[in-house]
Enzyme design. Structure first.
Site, PDB file in Angstrom:
ATOM      1  N   ASP A 242       0.711  -1.452   0.260  1.00 30.44           N
ATOM      2  CA  ASP A 242      -0.053  -0.218  -0.124  1.00 30.44           C
ATOM      3  C   ASP A 242       0.763   1.369   0.038  1.00 30.44           C
ATOM      4  OD1 ASP A 242      -2.035  -1.802   0.339  1.00 30.44           O
ATOM      5  OD2 ASP A 242      -2.330  -1.308   2.411  1.00 30.44           O
TER       6      ASP A 242
ATOM      7  N   ASP B 157     -13.430  -4.521  -1.989  1.00 28.24           N
ATOM      8  CA  ASP B 157     -13.651  -4.033  -0.896  1.00 28.24           C
ATOM      9  C   ASP B 157     -14.538  -4.675  -0.233  1.00 28.24           C
ATOM     10  OD1 ASP B 157     -10.710  -2.696  -1.089  1.00 28.24           O
ATOM     11  OD2 ASP B 157     -10.984  -0.961  -1.164  1.00 28.24           O
TER      12      ASP B 157
END
EC number: 4.3.2.10
Length: 258
Positions: free
Chosen positions: A11, A130
């Site tokens: 990330d 997600d």
């Protein structure tokens, strides 16, 4: 049978690798390029890079580090972050990425999936999902703009419905980011993975919850995923990728050994 894949996830925010818990409270892990090279050297099958605030900030992933990563690794890698057009995707691919992944922009404009697949081929197009389990309703819902705590929102899509929708529109691979499990290292959500596997005809990548080698084995053996993505166990050197692959091979999992 195709070999199962081990995929470290990086990330990225402000040029550095970050890691949070349940998509919150991110801490700095380190610089992008050295981490990418370390994972490639350890035997990762591919890497995934998420510019976690690009979509919520209304910008496209910073392409300068994409080129630097391509120079130092010889394994495939996928890049995500604010890709909203064919031009955005073409630039990232031209800098050396092998795949592009879309998430929030696909929710905003589902036709983007088809346009990208038609232009670059389905093998190049990954859709990240997600997903959050709502205790109140007992259902899995898709979230959007999860890289920014202040902008994260629940969409109208239930996860299984969105999985089927993105496949119909041309997704070549799905990464299921199980938000409830993210960063807590107590195992992948096998119940959800099995439900998604039942309706998913394209390669399915599990993401969120890996804490032990056994968790990877469970995802491959019990949910039949094609790849397992993880971050904190690799960033914090809790699990070595080479040792993980040797363990999985010993358990009968088809895996590429370096």
């Amino acid at each position: 049978m195709l070999a199962k894949r081990i995929i470290p996830c990086l990330d990225v925010r402000d040029g550095q690798v970050m890691k949070g818990v349940q998509f919150r409270n991110h801490e700095i892990i380190g610089d992008i390029v050295p981490l990418a090279k370390r994972y490639a050297d350890e035997g990762a099958d591919e890497l995934v890079f998420y510019d976690i605030t690009a979509s919520s900030d209304g910008r496209v992933v910073d392409k300068s580090w994409v080129a630097r990563v391509a120079e130092v690794i010889d394994i495939p890698f996928c890049v995500a972050g604010g890709i909203r057009s064919i031009d955005d995707a073409a630039k990232i691919l031209s800098f050396g990425a092998d795949k592009i992944s879309i998430n929030s922009p696909a929710l905003a404009d589902p036709t983007l999936i088809t346009r990208l697949a038609d232009r670059f081929g389905v093998q190049c197009i990954v859709v990240g999902i997600d997903t959050w389990f709502d205790d109140a309703t007992g259902k899995y819902h898709v979230n959007q703009y999860t890289g920014n705590e202040n902008r994260t929102r629940v969409t109208q899509w239930e996860t299984l419905d969105w999985v089927q929708e993105v496949q119909q529109r041309g997704a070549g691979e799905i990464v299921l980011n199980m938000m409830n499990q993210d960063g807590v290292r107590n195992g992948y959500d096998l119940t959800q993975l099995k439900k998604v596997r039942d309706v998913c005809r394209v390669p399915l990548i599990a993401s969120g919850g890996a804490g032990t080698m056994e968790h990877f084995l469970e995802a491959f053996r019990d949910a039949d995923v094609d790849g397992a993505l993880a971050a904190s166990v690799f960033h914090k050197q809790i699990i070595n990728i080479g040792e993980l692959k040797a363990y999985l091979a010993g358990q009968g999992v088809e895996i590429r050994i370096c």
